[in-house]
Design a protein around this motif. Structure first.
Motif, PDB file in Angstrom:
ATOM      1  N   PHE A 138     -68.826  63.106 -98.182  1.00  0.00           N
ATOM      2  CA  PHE A 138     -68.080  64.365 -98.161  1.00  0.00           C
ATOM      3  C   PHE A 138     -67.584  64.767 -99.558  1.00  0.00           C
ATOM      4  CE2 PHE A 138     -67.684  62.700 -93.836  1.00  0.00           C
ATOM      5  CZ  PHE A 138     -68.199  63.775 -93.131  1.00  0.00           C
ATOM      6  N   GLY A 139     -68.443  64.542-100.556  1.00  0.00           N
ATOM      7  CA  GLY A 139     -68.118  64.951-101.919  1.00  0.00           C
ATOM      8  C   GLY A 139     -67.200  63.996-102.657  1.00  0.00           C
ATOM      9  N   GLY A 140     -66.905  62.852-102.093  1.00  0.00           N
ATOM     10  CA  GLY A 140     -66.028  61.864-102.737  1.00  0.00           C
ATOM     11  C   GLY A 140     -66.538  60.467-102.435  1.00  0.00           C
ATOM     12  N   THR A 141     -65.649  59.606-101.989  1.00  0.00           N
ATOM     13  CA  THR A 141     -66.026  58.254-101.583  1.00  0.00           C
ATOM     14  C   THR A 141     -65.980  58.181-100.069  1.00  0.00           C
ATOM     15  OG1 THR A 141     -65.130  57.286-103.613  1.00  0.00           O
ATOM     16  CG2 THR A 141     -65.438  55.804-101.751  1.00  0.00           C
ATOM     17  N   GLY A 142     -67.092  57.763 -99.472  1.00  0.00           N
ATOM     18  CA  GLY A 142     -67.150  57.615 -98.020  1.00  0.00           C
ATOM     19  C   GLY A 142     -66.893  56.178 -97.601  1.00  0.00           C
ATOM     20  N   TYR A 143     -66.311  56.033 -96.420  1.00  0.00           N
ATOM     21  CA  TYR A 143     -66.014  54.715 -95.855  1.00  0.00           C
ATOM     22  C   TYR A 143     -66.713  54.595 -94.499  1.00  0.00           C
ATOM     23  CZ  TYR A 143     -62.203  54.186 -99.219  1.00  0.00           C
ATOM     24  OH  TYR A 143     -61.465  54.076-100.367  1.00  0.00           O
ATOM     25  N   THR A 144     -67.195  53.402 -94.187  1.00  0.00           N
ATOM     26  CA  THR A 144     -67.770  53.158 -92.867  1.00  0.00           C
ATOM     27  C   THR A 144     -67.573  51.698 -92.484  1.00  0.00           C
ATOM     28  OG1 THR A 144     -69.718  53.502 -91.464  1.00  0.00           O
ATOM     29  CG2 THR A 144     -70.111  52.647 -93.681  1.00  0.00           C
ATOM     30  N   THR A 145     -67.499  51.451 -91.193  1.00  0.00           N
ATOM     31  CA  THR A 145     -67.233  50.105 -90.672  1.00  0.00           C
ATOM     32  C   THR A 145     -68.297  49.732 -89.657  1.00  0.00           C
ATOM     33  OG1 THR A 145     -64.853  50.491 -90.889  1.00  0.00           O
ATOM     34  CG2 THR A 145     -65.521  48.696 -89.451  1.00  0.00           C
ATOM     35  N   LEU A 146     -68.648  48.448 -89.630  1.00  0.00           N
ATOM     36  CA  LEU A 146     -69.506  47.957 -88.553  1.00  0.00           C
ATOM     37  C   LEU A 146     -68.981  46.622 -88.056  1.00  0.00           C
ATOM     38  CD1 LEU A 146     -71.527  45.484 -89.587  1.00  0.00           C
ATOM     39  CD2 LEU A 146     -72.763  47.354 -90.600  1.00  0.00           C
ATOM     40  N   HIS A 147     -69.300  46.321 -86.800  1.00  0.00           N
ATOM     41  CA  HIS A 147     -68.907  45.071 -86.160  1.00  0.00           C
ATOM     42  C   HIS A 147     -70.131  44.458 -85.495  1.00  0.00           C
ATOM     43  CE1 HIS A 147     -64.635  45.952 -86.674  1.00  0.00           C
ATOM     44  NE2 HIS A 147     -64.937  47.185 -86.333  1.00  0.00           N
ATOM     45  N   LEU A 148     -70.213  43.141 -85.533  1.00  0.00           N
ATOM     46  CA  LEU A 148     -71.334  42.417 -84.948  1.00  0.00           C
ATOM     47  C   LEU A 148     -70.809  41.116 -84.361  1.00  0.00           C
ATOM     48  CD1 LEU A 148     -74.413  41.922 -84.588  1.00  0.00           C
ATOM     49  CD2 LEU A 148     -74.442  41.051 -86.922  1.00  0.00           C
ATOM     50  N   SER A 149     -71.184  40.821 -83.124  1.00  0.00           N
ATOM     51  CA  SER A 149     -70.789  39.578 -82.463  1.00  0.00           C
ATOM     52  C   SER A 149     -72.004  38.929 -81.825  1.00  0.00           C
ATOM     53  CB  SER A 149     -69.753  39.847 -81.365  1.00  0.00           C
ATOM     54  OG  SER A 149     -68.575  40.350 -81.907  1.00  0.00           O
ATOM     55  N   THR A 150     -72.013  37.600 -81.812  1.00  0.00           N
ATOM     56  CA  THR A 150     -73.070  36.872 -81.133  1.00  0.00           C
ATOM     57  C   THR A 150     -72.584  35.473 -80.793  1.00  0.00           C
ATOM     58  OG1 THR A 150     -75.429  36.307 -81.177  1.00  0.00           O
ATOM     59  CG2 THR A 150     -74.194  35.970 -83.222  1.00  0.00           C
ATOM     60  N   ILE A 151     -73.263  34.836 -79.854  1.00  0.00           N
ATOM     61  CA  ILE A 151     -72.979  33.458 -79.454  1.00  0.00           C
ATOM     62  C   ILE A 151     -74.288  32.692 -79.529  1.00  0.00           C
ATOM     63  CG2 ILE A 151     -72.274  31.959 -77.539  1.00  0.00           C
ATOM     64  CD1 ILE A 151     -70.484  34.243 -76.557  1.00  0.00           C
ATOM     65  N   THR A 152     -74.239  31.449 -80.023  1.00  0.00           N
ATOM     66  CA  THR A 152     -75.447  30.639 -80.089  1.00  0.00           C
ATOM     67  C   THR A 152     -75.138  29.179 -79.786  1.00  0.00           C
ATOM     68  OG1 THR A 152     -77.443  30.192 -81.392  1.00  0.00           O
ATOM     69  CG2 THR A 152     -75.341  30.085 -82.563  1.00  0.00           C
ATOM     70  N   ASN A 153     -76.145  28.484 -79.301  1.00  0.00           N
ATOM     71  CA  ASN A 153     -76.031  27.051 -79.045  1.00  0.00           C
ATOM     72  C   ASN A 153     -76.499  26.292 -80.281  1.00  0.00           C
ATOM     73  OD1 ASN A 153     -75.685  24.658 -77.397  1.00  0.00           O
ATOM     74  ND2 ASN A 153     -77.914  24.528 -77.349  1.00  0.00           N
ATOM     75  N   VAL A 154     -75.655  25.402 -80.782  1.00  0.00           N
ATOM     76  CA  VAL A 154     -75.997  24.576 -81.938  1.00  0.00           C
ATOM     77  C   VAL A 154     -76.200  23.159 -81.423  1.00  0.00           C
ATOM     78  CG1 VAL A 154     -75.249  23.746 -84.192  1.00  0.00           C
ATOM     79  CG2 VAL A 154     -74.627  26.059 -83.443  1.00  0.00           C
ATOM     80  N   ALA A 155     -77.462  22.774 -81.226  1.00  0.00           N
ATOM     81  CA  ALA A 155     -77.776  21.460 -80.670  1.00  0.00           C
ATOM     82  C   ALA A 155     -77.575  20.357 -81.701  1.00  0.00           C
ATOM     83  CB  ALA A 155     -79.210  21.446 -80.145  1.00  0.00           C
ATOM     84  N   ASN A 156     -77.821  20.663 -82.975  1.00  0.00           N
ATOM     85  CA  ASN A 156     -77.697  19.668 -84.043  1.00  0.00           C
ATOM     86  C   ASN A 156     -77.083  20.337 -85.271  1.00  0.00           C
ATOM     87  OD1 ASN A 156     -77.974  17.760 -86.047  1.00  0.00           O
ATOM     88  ND2 ASN A 156     -80.179  17.510 -85.807  1.00  0.00           N
ATOM     89  N   ALA A 157     -75.791  20.139 -85.491  1.00  0.00           N
ATOM     90  CA  ALA A 157     -75.101  20.791 -86.607  1.00  0.00           C
ATOM     91  C   ALA A 157     -75.672  20.374 -87.961  1.00  0.00           C
ATOM     92  CB  ALA A 157     -73.604  20.490 -86.560  1.00  0.00           C
TER      93      ALA A 157
END
Length: 192
Positions: A138-157
């Motif tokens: 908008f003729g200046g500095t623009g801001y935007t946000t995003l979010h991301l979530s997930t779950i995973t199985n870790v069999a061997n850390a």
């Protein structure tokens, strides 16, 4: 079934619940709060805003938020470690990840993306989860946000790593720890 009217209920009085190998699984404080010593909650962020070039880039600036006075965060349980943007988990289990990111740009951006990626087998081959947004300045500095979530199985850390990448149409700024954070939480033992 149930108890007859006027009868007293029995109480089980416990302070610690342990496995037969003497590993503490749960502690109950005198105020009734339950602590799980094997659980982990960790949070990572950036110490300052980071300039990110266009294209796909691995984020290498993660630092632990352990004891950060601005956020009042204290980690719980054994903590992950980070080296050159690669995060190693302290234990196997079912893990939940949340990523929040705030970008700023002085140009319109057709796409701005972030990922949570898993290397299962420690062979450098990552499986990715992505989220994208756009930005108008908008003729200046623009801001935007995003979010991301997930779950995973870790069999061997020991053979598992986590990283995050940025994918930008043009160079932009990724905001600091007050805006951009990666949160990790161990939910349960590993699934077989």
């Amino acid at each position: 079934f149930g108890r007859p009217p006027g009868s007293d209920m029995s109480n089980l009085l416990v302070q610690n619940i342990k496995h037969t190998n003497d590993t503490t699984a749960m502690t109950i404080s005198s105020t009734g709060e339950v602590e799980h010593p094997q659980m982990t909650i960790a949070m990572f962020g950036f110490t300052g805003d980071k300039s990110v070039s266009s294209g796909t880039n691995v984020n290498t600036h993660w630092v632990t938020m352990d004891g950060d006075s601005n956020l009042g965060f204290k980690p719980i349980g054994p903590q992950p470690t980070v080296s050159s943007g690669i995060i190693t988990l302290p234990s196997s289990g079912v893990w939940e990840f949340h990523l929040s990111a705030v970008f700023t740009s002085t140009s319109d951006q057709a796409y701005m993306g972030k990922s949570i990626e898993f290397d299962v087998g420690a062979n450098g081959s990552y499986e990715s989860c992505w989220a994208y947004t756009q930005c108008e300045n908008f003729g200046g500095t623009g801001y935007t946000t995003l979010h991301l979530s997930t779950i995973t199985n870790v069999a061997n850390a020991g053979a598992f790593a986590v990283r995050s990448q940025t994918d930008l149409a043009a160079a932009a700024t990724l905001r600091d720890k007050r805006f951009t954070r990666l949160i990790m939480k161990k939910l349960a033992p590993a699934q077989s």
